[in-house]
Design a protein around this motif. Structure first.
Motif, PDB file in Angstrom:
ATOM      1  N   MET B 421     -33.338 -22.670   7.980  1.00 49.26           N
ATOM      2  CA  MET B 421     -32.873 -24.055   8.122  1.00 49.26           C
ATOM      3  C   MET B 421     -32.417 -24.619   6.782  1.00 49.26           C
ATOM      4  SD  MET B 421     -35.885 -25.013  10.682  1.00 49.26           S
ATOM      5  CE  MET B 421     -35.720 -26.675  11.246  1.00 49.26           C
ATOM      6  N   SER B 422     -33.168 -24.300   5.730  1.00 48.02           N
ATOM      7  CA  SER B 422     -32.812 -24.816   4.410  1.00 48.02           C
ATOM      8  C   SER B 422     -31.461 -24.261   3.975  1.00 48.02           C
ATOM      9  CB  SER B 422     -33.889 -24.438   3.397  1.00 48.02           C
ATOM     10  OG  SER B 422     -33.572 -24.963   2.133  1.00 48.02           O
ATOM     11  N   ALA B 424     -29.129 -22.999   5.863  1.00 54.45           N
ATOM     12  CA  ALA B 424     -28.067 -23.478   6.760  1.00 54.45           C
ATOM     13  C   ALA B 424     -27.628 -24.874   6.331  1.00 54.45           C
ATOM     14  CB  ALA B 424     -28.544 -23.487   8.197  1.00 54.45           C
ATOM     15  N   ALA B 425     -28.596 -25.741   6.001  1.00 50.94           N
ATOM     16  CA  ALA B 425     -28.245 -27.112   5.628  1.00 50.94           C
ATOM     17  C   ALA B 425     -27.554 -27.150   4.269  1.00 50.94           C
ATOM     18  CB  ALA B 425     -29.493 -27.982   5.604  1.00 50.94           C
ATOM     19  N   SER B 426     -27.953 -26.246   3.368  1.00 51.87           N
ATOM     20  CA  SER B 426     -27.355 -26.343   2.036  1.00 51.87           C
ATOM     21  C   SER B 426     -25.903 -25.880   2.036  1.00 51.87           C
ATOM     22  CB  SER B 426     -28.185 -25.564   1.003  1.00 51.87           C
ATOM     23  OG  SER B 426     -28.173 -24.201   1.312  1.00 51.87           O
ATOM     24  N   GLY B 427     -25.485 -25.256   3.130  1.00 52.90           N
ATOM     25  CA  GLY B 427     -24.076 -24.863   3.200  1.00 52.90           C
ATOM     26  C   GLY B 427     -23.142 -26.008   3.564  1.00 52.90           C
ATOM     27  N   GLY B 428     -23.701 -27.100   4.122  1.00 57.77           N
ATOM     28  CA  GLY B 428     -22.839 -28.208   4.519  1.00 57.77           C
ATOM     29  C   GLY B 428     -21.878 -27.772   5.615  1.00 57.77           C
ATOM     30  N   LEU B 429     -20.762 -28.485   5.721  1.00 54.84           N
ATOM     31  CA  LEU B 429     -19.808 -28.174   6.784  1.00 54.84           C
ATOM     32  C   LEU B 429     -18.912 -27.003   6.411  1.00 54.84           C
ATOM     33  CD1 LEU B 429     -18.590 -31.686   7.971  1.00 54.84           C
ATOM     34  CD2 LEU B 429     -20.499 -30.330   8.793  1.00 54.84           C
ATOM     35  N   LYS B 432     -20.757 -22.180   1.252  1.00 52.40           N
ATOM     36  CA  LYS B 432     -20.753 -21.892  -0.174  1.00 52.40           C
ATOM     37  C   LYS B 432     -19.739 -20.818  -0.529  1.00 52.40           C
ATOM     38  CE  LYS B 432     -24.169 -24.393  -1.587  1.00 52.40           C
ATOM     39  NZ  LYS B 432     -23.303 -25.468  -1.104  1.00 52.40           N
ATOM     40  N   CYS B 455     -23.843 -20.272   8.499  1.00 53.77           N
ATOM     41  CA  CYS B 455     -23.808 -21.695   8.116  1.00 53.77           C
ATOM     42  C   CYS B 455     -23.770 -21.830   6.599  1.00 53.77           C
ATOM     43  CB  CYS B 455     -25.051 -22.431   8.618  1.00 53.77           C
ATOM     44  SG  CYS B 455     -24.914 -22.999  10.292  1.00 53.77           S
ATOM     45  N   LEU B 460     -21.102 -24.942   8.564  1.00 51.53           N
ATOM     46  CA  LEU B 460     -21.510 -25.254   9.923  1.00 51.53           C
ATOM     47  C   LEU B 460     -20.328 -25.174  10.890  1.00 51.53           C
ATOM     48  CD1 LEU B 460     -23.671 -26.288  11.892  1.00 51.53           C
ATOM     49  CD2 LEU B 460     -23.110 -28.599  11.190  1.00 51.53           C
ATOM     50  N   VAL B 464     -20.192 -23.072  14.231  1.00 50.45           N
ATOM     51  CA  VAL B 464     -19.972 -23.662  15.559  1.00 50.45           C
ATOM     52  C   VAL B 464     -18.822 -22.938  16.266  1.00 50.45           C
ATOM     53  CG1 VAL B 464     -19.197 -25.741  16.745  1.00 50.45           C
ATOM     54  CG2 VAL B 464     -20.967 -25.903  15.013  1.00 50.45           C
TER      55      VAL B 464
END
Lengths: 432, 576
Positions: B421-422, B424-429, B432, B455, B460, B464
């Protein structure tokens, strides 16, 4: 075949569940993405950041491996409510409020790597130390000082405070609350500045009127009690006497609608933002109350509550000929916002009266040597024998255009307690 | 150096942006061609009923008075489901009585449940109602076919494939920025192989006049992401990934070709079931335990998961033609087969795959029987079995207790999910950049947590798109099923996509703590050879159901099989 192809639609049920799950994730990402990302990313991204005061003193610095504060306990403690800490205990501290910005996290771009983000602050950490020492470790209160020409906030201290680097420190009650920003208090007589400003604009012959005080005054059978017997006095004398009788009468003369209008106009009912950090709203009786209650509200009692930062905005605008330069903590290099809060005549007249207060009643040069001070005291009765001590005003001094608010919670008399503290702060500020 | 840094920054930003646009273009183009091309049924014959002429649009049709009957004969004394009319892939027709009350007569002869052949002009009597069956002569069939819209007419598949190629080049460019020099040639070779492979496939399809390429495009799109994941996490193993991809596509083509012949397909169901059980038996007896589940088999230096290969076999066995469905009204054989499969998987400890089989079982048995009661019964039974499994295996119970609380135990029970989760979130939309994340170094990032890895590295939005690509395949399968020639293809396609969707859901939501962590793979994208092979094989079932004109190599064109019929007619005729 028809039957079977109809049953094939059951596959879409699974597809729908996938869509639902994905939506749940996206919503949770919007909600918690920041926390998730930063949980491991500091170690993984190697961001560094620092908070530096106006004199170049480092108040907090972090890298992937370290989380540092200033070197000495006094600096750390006095500036705690500016910096906050790495654990988010003080929600309004810059380390909390700007943590994601300093990490370079946003929902759109995620974490950004290896960005060194340094925040330069308008705060003078030495002045904060002076203020903190003057307040003392055992007293609760709020001290604010701003340059009203530039909007730069030089001092912001809230007591009690805590040393963020000391793991064993036992924080005092409410030490994680910044009283300057997050609380509202009964204002008492400092509120008379608002009533006075409304009177200057709405009662044309206010200066030729006289007010008679014999210690108390009855409105519709309810007594407004005064701190002394002031007998016949002018409007100006009434403010310097801080005469409850006169200002209760003025509030009733103005009427509740006008009072509410002015309280709102001066931003005392609303929450504001200090560089994006939200501040607490104040209260004033806005629903209809009778004349006795209106009288009490005009002298800062009743249900009046004022946030110190909101009051600072007001006195700062009065000092700056009625124009508010939005106070800020961060030296971003951008031109701060300016807005007119009072007409220049009102601001100047009120300033003169505040100066008259100091010269005629507060001890003038003797108590505040070398300061071109314009101020108002407040001793807000809390009904249990204690009172908040307030002192708010500004220096009418081009070289030192400072506005300030000092509050000592349940501190006693406005002049003796808060006034004394303000003098120490101002003397330090003008000598730097 | 600084100039290079700046160039790298610009290239990264530009490729991120381009990849997003290309992904959107690929998805939209595939969806558009799948949705905008009208579902034009094929017509194989007619049933004349008084003045009415009912077109026979499938190879298997129900004749009856029910509203849901394919050929509705709404006359008194005709049963709701009275008879089944079938056509085989040689163009020969049969009619079966499906336990109707009044019976079925062809030209006055009673038909029993083993069926009777039907010829053009034959009179079919359904318990007193006379109908006449009309076959379509080959010349007329060709004309009818020519009137249908060919696949690929509205949205050109070659343009979509160009988009996909550009997408792969963008991915390669990002890897070029992050990969070490020693691995870069292998990574470049990986993407080059993919590009070559997809264009070869496409051109081969053009050669045999096939123009439907949406399923392949989506599968290659997902495989590209899989290649990227492999390049990030195990660049030293690129050659293996390349070989496996080639093998997987070859199996896909073989499978599709095999499915062209319905008779052959149907006949081999029994042997396939034996093969599946044998594979599982070998697995149960000889497998090695790797991290909880004993689902790995060492073979000549290569380890593989037999259970992955059994997936395709399971669906192959589970799907059924309509005549069989109605003649042998029971599901018992299939239920027993399913139970053995699921139990074998449970013995191995591969509960994730067991769950996938179970969902496919539900879809297949529901499509075969239409009985909610059966499904309900099965779910109850499985619930009990699951409860027993949870209480018997403590590590499964633990996955349930930590579910929803992963952040409370970041260093032990929630280790993988919180990191997923961390990251995935640090990749943003926008991510990296391929190969530039940190999750790839965590154990099982490239399999169980692959959604988070995508992600983090690609953003993200691409992740998706990856899910949407699988959803698009599901919609496509459902849509194709409607016009499928045989119930076999419709059921197989639907079961295949539901297995894949379920696998996706367990993988994605398990790693994000929305469901308990099961540790199954994301179709096509997760690293893992057996998984890749099985995913591509399942694609063959989807191709088998797509009978738009000239769309699928897994469907024999109508004129071809009538041609075949002419050749073999003499022989068949003699026999009769």
């Amino acid at each position: 075949m028809k039957k079977i192809t109809t049953r094939a639609l059951s596959v879409l049920l699974i597809a729908a569940l996938v869509v639902v799950g994905l939506t749940v994730y996206v919503l949770r990402y919007i909600d918690h993405g920041r926390d998730w990302a930063l949980y491991f990313s500091r170690a993984n991204s190697g961001s560094t950041g620092e908070l530096i005061d106006r004199n170049g003193v480092s108040l907090a610095a972090f890298s992937a491996s370290e989380s540092l504060f200033a070197g000495d306990a006094l600096t750390r403690t006095a500036n705690y409510h500016v910096t906050g800490d790495y654990w988010g205990r003080s929600g309004t501290g810059l380390l909390s409020a700007y943590w994601t910005d300093m990490q370079g996290f946003s929902l759109v771009s995620g974490t950004t790597q290896n960005e060194s983000s340094i925040l330069h602050l308008s705060i003078d950490s030495e002045l904060n130390k002076t203020a903190y020492q003057a307040l003392g470790p055992d007293r609760k209160g709020a001290v604010l000082l701003v340059n009203y020409r530039t909007g730069e906030l030089l001092c912001m201290v809230s007591g009690p405070s805590v040393d963020p680097a000391d793991a064993d420190a036992v924080p005092g009650e409410g030490a994680y609350i910044n009283r300057c920003l997050s609380s509202a208090f009964t204002p008492g007589s400092v509120f008379k500045l608002i009533t006075a400003a409304a009177a200057i604009e709405n009662i044309p012959d206010i200066d030729s009127r006289s007010f008679y005080c014999e210690g108390k005054y009855s409105i519709a059978g309810v007594d407004i009690v005064c701190s002394g017997e002031h007998y016949t006095q002018t409007f100006e004398q009434a403010l310097s006497n801080s005469c409850n009788v006169a200002f209760a009468q003025i509030a009733v003369m103005l009427g509740q609608d006008t009072m509410v209008d002015y309280v709102r106009r001066y931003g005392l009912l609303d929450g504001h933002e200090l560089d994006g950090i939200p501040t607490a709203a104040g209260t004033y009786p806005t629903e209809f109350v009778g004349d006795p209650e209106l009288g009490w509200s005009g002298i800062g009692q009743s249900t009046d509550m004022v946030n110190p930062f909101a009051l600072l905005r007001f006195v700062s605008a009065v000092g700056n000929d009625g124009v508010l330069v939005t106070p800020h903590l961060l030296l971003s290099g951008e031109e701060p916002e300016r807005e007119r809060m009072l007409p220049p005549e009102t601001a100047r007249r009120l300033g003169q009266m505040m100066n008259y207060n100091v010269v005629s009643h507060y001890g003038g040069e003797e108590r505040f040597p070398g300061l071109a001070l314009c101020a108002k005291t407040g001793t807000a009765e809390l009904g249990d024998g204690t009172s908040h001590a307030w002192f708010a005003g500004f220096l009418s001094d081009e070289e030192h255009p400072y506005a300030f608010v000092v509050l000592v919670e349940r501190g006693g008399g406005g002049l003796t307690v808060a006034g004394e503290l303000a003098n120490k702060l101002l003397q330090a500020a003008v000598s730097r | 150096m600084e100039a290079y840094q700046e160039f790298a920054q610009v290239l990264l930003a530009a490729s991120k942006f381009a990849m997003l646009l290309l992904s959107a273009a690929i998805l939209i183009r595939c969806l558009r061609s799948m949705l905008s091309e009208k579902a034009e049924p094929e017509t194989w014959g007619y049933l004349r009923l008084g003045r009415e002429t009912l077109p026979v649009q499938h190879w298997e049709s129900i004749i009856g008075s029910a509203r849901s009957a394919d050929l509705r004969v709404d006359r008194p004394k005709v049963g709701k489901v009275h008879a089944v009319l079938t056509r085989n892939d040689r163009g020969l027709w049969h009619i079966y009585d499906v336990f109707s009350k009044g019976g079925v007569w062809v030209n006055g002869e009673k038909v029993d449940e083993s069926g009777a052949p039907l010829e053009d002009g034959d009179v079919v009597n359904l318990n007193g109602t006379n109908t006449r069956f009309l076959d379509i002569p080959p010349e007329k069939r060709e004309k009818l076919d020519a009137a249908r819209t060919a696949a690929g007419k509205t949205v050109s598949p070659s343009l979509t494939l160009i988009d996909l190629t550009l997408f792969q080049l963008c991915l390669l460019a990002q890897h070029a920025l992050s990969a070490s020099r020693e691995h870069l040639p292998a990574i470049a070779l990986g993407f080059a192989t993919l590009i070559l492979l997809q264009w070869c496939c496409y051109n081969a399809m053009r050669l045999i006049h096939r123009s439907g390429f949406e399923v392949e495009t989506l599968a290659f799109y997902l495989s590209s992401l899989g290649m990227s994941v492999a390049a990030s996490s195990t660049p030293e193993d690129m050659f293996k990934q390349i070989l496996l991809t080639v093998a997987a596509v070859a199996l896909f083509l073989l499978g599709g070709w095999w499915l062209r012949n319905l008779k052959r397909t149907s006949l081999m169901r029994g042997p396939m079931a034996v093969l599946a059980l044998a594979l599982l038996a070998v697995n149960v007896l000889f497998s090695e335990s790797v991290f909880g589940a004993r689902n790995w088999l060492e073979f000549g230096g290569y380890s593989f998961q037999p259970s992955e290969l059994v997936k395709a076999a399971y669906i192959y066995v589970g799907a059924s033609t309509l005549d069989r469905l109605y003649r042998k009204r029971n599901l018992f054989g299939f239920i027993a087969f399913s139970a053995v499969c699921v139990m074998a998987l449970a013995l191995i400890g591969d509960f994730g795959t067991a769950l996938l089989f179970f969902v496919s079982f539900l879809v297949i048995s529901f499509m075969r029987s239409g009985s909610i009661a059966t499904v309900f019964l099965a779910v109850t039974g499985a619930g009990l079995a699951g409860f027993l499994a949870v209480s018997a295996r403590p590590y499964i119970a633990q996955r349930f207790t930590v579910w929803g609380h992963v952040w409370e135990d970041v260093y032990d029970k929630g280790y993988q999910q919180t990191r997923a989760m961390s990251a995935a979130a640090s990749g943003g939309l926008f991510g990296k950049g391929a190969g530039a994340g940190w999750l790839k170094d965590i154990f099982a990032a490239n399999t169980d947590m692959v959604f988070a890895m995508v992600c983090e590295e690609l953003g993200l939005l691409i992740a998706v798109c990856m899910v949407l690509a699988m959803l698009a395949l599901a919609f496509f399968a459902v849509r194709s099923a409607r016009n499928g020639r045989s119930a076999y293809y419709a059921i197989a396609a639907c079961a295949a996509v539901s297995m894949l969707l379920c696998q996706l859901a367990l993988n994605v939501f398990g790693s994000l703590d929305i469901l308990p962590f099961t540790g199954v793979t994301f179709p096509f994208v997760s690293r893992g050879g057996s998984s890749l092979l099985s995913c591509w094989m399942l694609m063959a079932f989807i191709k088998g159901a797509d009978n738009r004109l000239g769309a699928s190599f897994a469907v024999r064109p109508a004129d071809q099989d009538t041609g075949r019929r002419r050749e073999e007619d003499g022989e068949e005729g003699r026999k009769r």
